[in-house]
Design an enzyme around this catalytic site. Structure first.
Site, PDB file in Angstrom:
ATOM      1  N   LYS A   1      -8.431   6.855 -18.302  1.00 34.14           N
ATOM      2  CA  LYS A   1      -9.863   6.902 -18.607  1.00 34.14           C
ATOM      3  C   LYS A   1     -10.611   5.686 -18.061  1.00 34.14           C
ATOM      4  O   LYS A   1     -11.735   5.814 -17.575  1.00 34.14           O
ATOM      5  CB  LYS A   1     -10.088   7.026 -20.113  1.00 34.14           C
ATOM      6  N   THR A   2      -9.984   4.504 -18.122  1.00 38.23           N
ATOM      7  CA  THR A   2     -10.656   3.310 -17.597  1.00 38.23           C
ATOM      8  C   THR A   2     -10.863   3.436 -16.095  1.00 38.23           C
ATOM      9  O   THR A   2     -11.901   3.042 -15.551  1.00 38.23           O
ATOM     10  CB  THR A   2      -9.835   2.046 -17.921  1.00 38.23           C
TER      11      THR A   2
ATOM     12  N   ASP B   1     -17.292   4.489 -23.710  1.00 36.00           N
ATOM     13  CA  ASP B   1     -15.834   4.572 -23.812  1.00 36.00           C
ATOM     14  C   ASP B   1     -15.442   4.723 -25.282  1.00 36.00           C
ATOM     15  O   ASP B   1     -16.168   4.286 -26.176  1.00 36.00           O
ATOM     16  CB  ASP B   1     -15.233   3.293 -23.225  1.00 36.00           C
ATOM     17  N   GLU B   2     -14.292   5.332 -25.541  1.00 32.05           N
ATOM     18  CA  GLU B   2     -13.762   5.506 -26.906  1.00 32.05           C
ATOM     19  C   GLU B   2     -14.814   6.155 -27.814  1.00 32.05           C
ATOM     20  O   GLU B   2     -15.059   5.707 -28.938  1.00 32.05           O
ATOM     21  CB  GLU B   2     -13.325   4.157 -27.494  1.00 32.05           C
TER      22      GLU B   2
ATOM     23  N   GLN C   1      -7.151  10.544 -31.015  1.00 34.09           N
ATOM     24  CA  GLN C   1      -6.973   9.114 -31.267  1.00 34.09           C
ATOM     25  C   GLN C   1      -8.079   8.544 -32.151  1.00 34.09           C
ATOM     26  O   GLN C   1      -8.310   7.332 -32.166  1.00 34.09           O
ATOM     27  CB  GLN C   1      -6.910   8.344 -29.940  1.00 34.09           C
TER      28      GLN C   1
ATOM     29  N   ARG D   1       2.174   4.917 -27.605  1.00 30.76           N
ATOM     30  CA  ARG D   1       2.200   3.548 -27.087  1.00 30.76           C
ATOM     31  C   ARG D   1       3.491   3.310 -26.299  1.00 30.76           C
ATOM     32  O   ARG D   1       3.576   2.385 -25.506  1.00 30.76           O
ATOM     33  CB  ARG D   1       2.136   2.504 -28.214  1.00 30.76           C
TER      34      ARG D   1
END
Length: 725
Positions: free
Chosen positions: A40-41, A227-228, A258, A607
């Site tokens: 995504k970044t 973002d997020e 998330q 993770r």
């Protein structure tokens, strides 16, 4: 600790088809559902550079908002790298920042329209709590009957929802919250201070009440990226809505799977209902994962797919399936920590995995104590995250409080913090008299001190000393850089001399922390054109837990599952995978909270890059009692073919551990009779709860039950009128 991002590994390979589609869709609302580790970044940074390269926008026409300074810095650096050859003008006018930093920047220029001065101070959580305690004392409200931390949480929730009170209080507690909230707001205004939630709330109110200000920023920022997005609260949702109204070039990136911060105001509805808010929105799913093995991804999906309130997506990877997930059920918490320690040692010595590539997650901080003991005994270096933050340490807050009161003499919290630090004979009674004197005369605290210092006696000597310190600091506050001001302040205030005289190891540590504060200010000066102490104070107020995590430590990383979000490690241990621990006991009778626990498990699992270990205990002593817990139902969700034991004694009993869906899960040892440990029950007075402990038998049975609304109660079964849910 090693922190990777998926896009760093795929940067040279370009964009996959879904990523490219997201980058090149520039007009109108866009929802990018980006699964864990899907780049995504990379998409956000490439989208920014694409807009500039294609001359669709200049740098000053773009704003990208995220949640941590670390994420914002990473985005900014990647954009600069992507545009290196193009060298566009005015790169400094590109806004890539956290929500709170952007709002602070806006308020510094416009808050006078809301009746504040532009040199307002930002209170951190501890400052806010101190002010709430002062308000409670002034109102004669007992802090034993009403928890100040609970009141602070309620006020924070109200501000996140853009509310100035609870509209229809249903009980005495809510009435008390309203009363304290009203005085708290008044006290903040008198101190010319904002708390962390105010940065969002006041900016929203500014935009809603001042159309000219809104139009200025709305016309400037023609492209808005968030973002997020799953972590946004009501005030952030409203801010985004206001800024994007008109051009509607809003791009939000997030993952509903998330969303794990609803307890602090985030609402999953924002991302789930984006298409309702923007019916013409383009929706793109990023499902290719660049981080984990397929086994880990399948296990994560098996857990989170049980949630009803989610958007359908399933991660996949071009990587191989990888090793099976290692599951160990320990006899107790000491066996659990012993297993983890031995496995960490084995990974490090036999498989050459650096300690920094290993992380241990837990649901609550209380679980870390036994684990820390085991790691220390075995000589394994570790670093624990989520404890006391650097800027929360007493000596740091003390020195910064001196500087805050010079910048803003109305700052009541900072004034009361350092008026007698170091000790100068000024007691609480004197402070109260000064406070009343300042209020009655309509003057600030420093002016009140000057008046008091003109009297005679020991008290006036202390006040005179404080006033002289203030004047010396005032003379350098605007003329020197932030680091120079701090160096002078530790000397002028007598703080350094006080610690040297103390002469203890603790005092030496505190001196080292003050030196580190100077280093932090020097690093701040290197990153920004604003070298002032005021700018540094703003920056320090916005530091989050995630920003304090370093990737250079050669130690095993210990942290809660919540803190782990956004990080990656080659090897991950998730401990306490048992009922009433994870999922947490407070979620067992609330479907919405249970779904969040599943999402938290999904975050923890994803993770891991290569190796994942799930660990629990048949019994553990925690919170002062011994608990016998069944295995977490999240373990039951994972198909058996994805799991392995790897411990001879358990492998020999493997058939005993098979359940109906072929998962490798130990059978429950608790009785299945009504009101066994773990049973959900309902009580006519206390409501729903979960049985924690069972003592005696027959008519003498006593149950310890955790009730959602009443806490822990011990009841005689024959008199309890319980019903099993």
């Amino acid at each position: 600790m090693q922190i990777y991002t998926c896009s760093e590994r795929s940067e040279s390979n370009g964009l996959n088809p879904q990523q490219r589609e997201a980058v090149e869709h520039t007009e109108g609302p866009l929802l990018i559902l980006a699964g864990a580790g899907s780049g995504k970044t990379k998409v956000i940074t490439h989208r920014i550079s694409y807009l500039i390269e294609k001359n669709l926008a200049s740098t000053e026409n773009i704003i990208a908002l995220t949640f941590t300074n670390k994420a914002a810095d990473e985005m900014k650096n990647r954009v600069m790298s992507l545009l290196k050859g193009l060298n566009p003008p005015n790169m400094g006018r590109l806004w890539v920042s956290t929500f709170h930093s952007a709002c602070l920047r806006i308020l510094r220029k416009n808050i006078d329209r809301l009746g504040y001065k532009r040199d307002f101070i930002v209170y951190d959580a501890n400052d806010s709590l101190s002010l709430i305690k002062v308000c409670m004392k002034e109102m004669d409200i007992s802090d034993e009957r009403y928890s100040p931390k609970s009141i602070a949480g309620s006020i924070s929730s109200l501000k996140s929802e853009l509310m100035d009170k609870i509209q229809h209080p249903e009980n005495k507690i809510q009435e008390v919250v309203n009363d304290i909230y009203a005085l708290y707001l008044k006290s903040l205004k008198e101190s010319n201070a904002l708390d962390f939630d105010d940065l969002l709330m006041k900016t929203t109110l500014l935009f809603e009440g001042e159309p000219v200000v809104l139009d200025n920023y709305r016309n400037r920022f023609k492209y808005l990226m968030v973002d997020e997005y799953q972590d946004t609260n009501r005030s952030q949702y409203r801010l985004v809505q206001l800024l994007s109204s008109g051009h509607r070039n809003i791009c939000v990136v997030g993952d509903d799977d998330q969303c794990i911060y609803q307890w602090r105001g985030a609402t999953i509805r924002n991302i789930m209902e984006f298409e309702r808010d923007y019916p013409d929105a383009k929706v793109i799913k990023l499902e290719e994962n660049y981080r984990s093995t397929q086994t880990i991804l399948d296990a994560a999906w098996a857990v989170v797919s049980k949630n009803m309130y989610r958007k359908e997506k399933r991660l996949w990877t071009r990587k191989n399936r990888g090793e099976r997930i290692f599951y160990y059920r320990a006899s107790d918490e000491h066996d659990e920590s012993g297993f983890i320690t031995s496995k960490v040692r084995e990974l490090h010595q036999k498989e050459r995995v650096p300690y920094k590539d290993i992380a241990v997650f837990y649901r609550t901080n209380a679980q870390s104590r036994v684990l820390e003991d085991a790691l220390r005994r075995d000589g394994i270096p570790y670093r624990i995250y989520g404890g006391l933050k650097f800027f929360d340490r007493k000596e740091i807050k003390d020195i910064l409080a001196y500087l805050k009161i010079v910048i803003n003499p109305n700052d009541s919290v900072s004034f009361k913090r350092i008026i007698n630090v170091p000790a100068r004979g000024i007691g609480n009674a004197t402070v109260e008299r000064l406070t009343e004197y300042a209020k009655s005369k309509g003057i600030n605290y420093v002016e009140a001190v000057r008046g008091g210092s003109q009297e005679s006696g020991a008290r006036s000597h202390g006040l005179k000393e404080f006033y002289n310190i203030f004047k010396k600091l005032e003379a350098i506050i605007t003329s020197d850089t932030a680091s120079a001001v701090i160096k002078e302040a530790v000397e002028i205030t007598g703080y350094l001399e006080m610690l040297k005289k103390e002469g203890t190891d603790e005092a030496e540590d505190r001196i080292e922390n003050l030196k580190e504060l100077i280093t932090a200010a020097e690093e701040y000066e290197e990153r920004t054109e604003d070298k002032s102490i005021a700018g540094f104070l703003d920056q320090s107020a916005l530091v989050s837990d995630a920003d304090s995590i370093s990737d250079t430590s050669g130690s095993v990383s210990l942290m809660t599952l919540h803190i782990s979000k956004g990080l990656e490690f080659p090897a991950v241990f998730i401990t306490g995978m048992e009922g009433r621990i994870f999922p947490h006991i407070s979620s067992l009778d609330d479907p919405a909270e249970m779904e969040e626990e599943r999402r938290l498990c999904y975050v923890g699992i994803t993770r891991a890059k290569e190796r994942l270990f799930l660990v629990n205990a048949e019994k553990r002593r925690i919170y002062g009692q011994e608990m016998y817990n069944p295995p977490s139902e999240f373990i039951k969700d994972i198909p058996g073919e994805l799991m392995s034991y790897g411990v001879d004694e358990l492998r020999s009993r493997e058939p005993e551990y098979r359940n109906h869906n072929n998962s490798l899960t130990p059978k429950l040892t608790n009785s299945l009779t009504p009101f066994s440990v773990g049973s959900k029950v309902a009580h006519p007075q206390f409501g729903s709860g979960v049985v924690l402990q069972k003592e005696g038998s027959g008519e003498n049975t006593k149950l310890t039950i955790f009730f959602r609304n009443a806490g822990k109660k011990k009841l005689a079964l024959k008199h309890a009128s319980l019903k099993k849910i």
